[in-house]
Design an enzyme around this catalytic site. Structure first.
Site, short mmCIF file in Angstrom:
data_model
loop_
_atom_site.label_atom_id
_atom_site.label_comp_id
_atom_site.label_asym_id
_atom_site.label_seq_id
_atom_site.Cartn_x
_atom_site.Cartn_y
_atom_site.Cartn_z
N GLY A 50 4.35 0.54 -3.95
CA GLY A 50 4.58 -0.80 -4.50
C GLY A 50 5.40 -1.66 -3.57
N SER A 54 12.09 -4.66 -1.76
CA SER A 54 12.71 -3.33 -1.74
C SER A 54 12.54 -2.68 -0.37
CB SER A 54 12.14 -2.44 -2.84
OG SER A 54 10.72 -2.50 -2.85
N ASP A 74 0.58 -0.17 -0.79
CA ASP A 74 0.19 -1.16 -1.80
C ASP A 74 -1.24 -1.60 -1.51
OD1 ASP A 74 0.09 -3.58 -3.51
OD2 ASP A 74 2.28 -3.48 -3.49
N GLY A 126 -1.89 -6.83 -6.43
CA GLY A 126 -1.02 -7.03 -7.60
C GLY A 126 -1.33 -6.08 -8.73
N SER A 129 -2.77 3.91 -4.25
CA SER A 129 -1.80 4.99 -4.19
C SER A 129 -2.47 6.37 -4.18
CB SER A 129 -0.87 4.83 -5.39
OG SER A 129 -0.13 5.98 -5.61
N ASP A 142 7.39 2.47 -7.55
CA ASP A 142 7.56 1.10 -8.09
C ASP A 142 6.19 0.40 -8.05
OD1 ASP A 142 8.93 -1.06 -9.17
OD2 ASP A 142 9.60 -1.81 -7.22
N HIS A 152 2.54 -0.36 -13.65
CA HIS A 152 3.40 0.03 -14.76
C HIS A 152 2.64 0.40 -16.03
CE1 HIS A 152 6.54 -0.79 -12.16
NE2 HIS A 152 7.31 -1.58 -12.87
N HIS A 199 11.72 3.09 -10.45
CA HIS A 199 12.20 1.77 -10.87
C HIS A 199 11.66 1.41 -12.25
CE1 HIS A 199 13.04 -2.71 -10.06
NE2 HIS A 199 14.19 -2.07 -10.19
N ASP A 200 12.36 0.51 -12.91
CA ASP A 200 11.93 -0.04 -14.22
C ASP A 200 11.93 1.01 -15.32
OD1 ASP A 200 11.41 -2.73 -13.12
OD2 ASP A 200 9.80 -1.70 -12.05
#
Ligand code: SAH
Ligand code: MG
Length: 205
Positions: A42, A48, A67, A71, A119, A136, A139, A164-165
């Site tokens: 990500g 990051s 990535d 998006g 990924s 990251d 999600h 993350h998150d």
């Protein structure tokens, strides 16, 4: 080692989803990792990656940032995190030019290797022992679980896993990264630190 102020200032200017305190915690976590490559899932526009890439440079190592640059679901038109200025001439999101501009401005092109792809496909191509893995990416439950399943076994003994998150309370955000965190604990990773929604764990070794 603390982040150089010019890199902090640049990271703060880059668009993305990495609050300062969590970025600094990422940089610190990378310095706790054993020698070896760092992988980030990500990249987006490289926010990051400035924190992790700076640590990689200071360690004399590399960051690989993965990535597809189209998006996540929440970045698409009509969703909460859509940025219309990231749409290319074909009408699709394209964050790759922004990542490249960030890495050039940060003078991190020698220490950060951007990989454009999904990924799961990239994981299948890279037989690496990772010093650190930072998740990251997408999600949704499926995207987050896939990232974990494809990449976590590559983390070396003593290596670092950051997610993350992570929001234990559903009122604060989506649960998929939290489920990844719980799976990591079930798989034997142990807690190192919590900063905002960033969880840092380590594989005992
Ligand atoms: N780390 C970034 C934010 C990442 S946003 C920052 O600091 O700002 C999540 C990114 O994951 C998006 O850019 C999206 O394109 C990417 N992504 C989502 N699913 C993916 C997948 N299956 N493979 C590769 N990248 C993916
Ligand atoms: Mg995030």
């Amino acid at each position: 080692m603390s982040m150089p102020p010019d890199r902090v200032a640049l990271a703060e200017r880059v668009r993305g989803f990495m609050p300062l305190a969590e970025g600094l915690a990422l940089h610190e976590a990378a310095h706790m990792a054993p020698p070896g490559p760092i992988v980030e899932i990500g990249s987006y526009c490289g926010k990051s990656a400035v924190y992790l890439g700076t640590a990689a440079e200071e360690r004399g190592g590399l960051l690989v940032t993965v990535d597809h640059h189209r998006g996540s679901e929440e970045n698409q038109p009509g969703w909460e995190y859509h940025d219309p200025t990231l749409v290319d001439t074909s009408g699709r999101l394209d964050t790759l030019p922004h990542l490249r501009a960030t890495l050039a401005e940060a003078r991190l092109e020698d220490c950060v290797v951007p990989v454009v792809g999904r990924s799961r496909q990239v994981a299948g191509l890279l037989d690496l022992r990772l010093a650190m893995l930072f998740i990251d990416g997408g999600h949704t439950e499926e995207a987050a679980r896939t990232d974990y399943e494809c990449w976590s076994a590559k983390v070396a003994a003593g290596g670092v896993l950051a997610v993350h998150d992570v929001f234990p309370d559903p009122a604060d955000g989506g649960q998929a990264p939290y489920h990844v965190y719980l799976q990591a604990l079930a798989d034997g990773f142990v807690d190192e630190s919590v900063t905002g929604s960033l969880r840092v764990l380590r594989r005992p070794g």
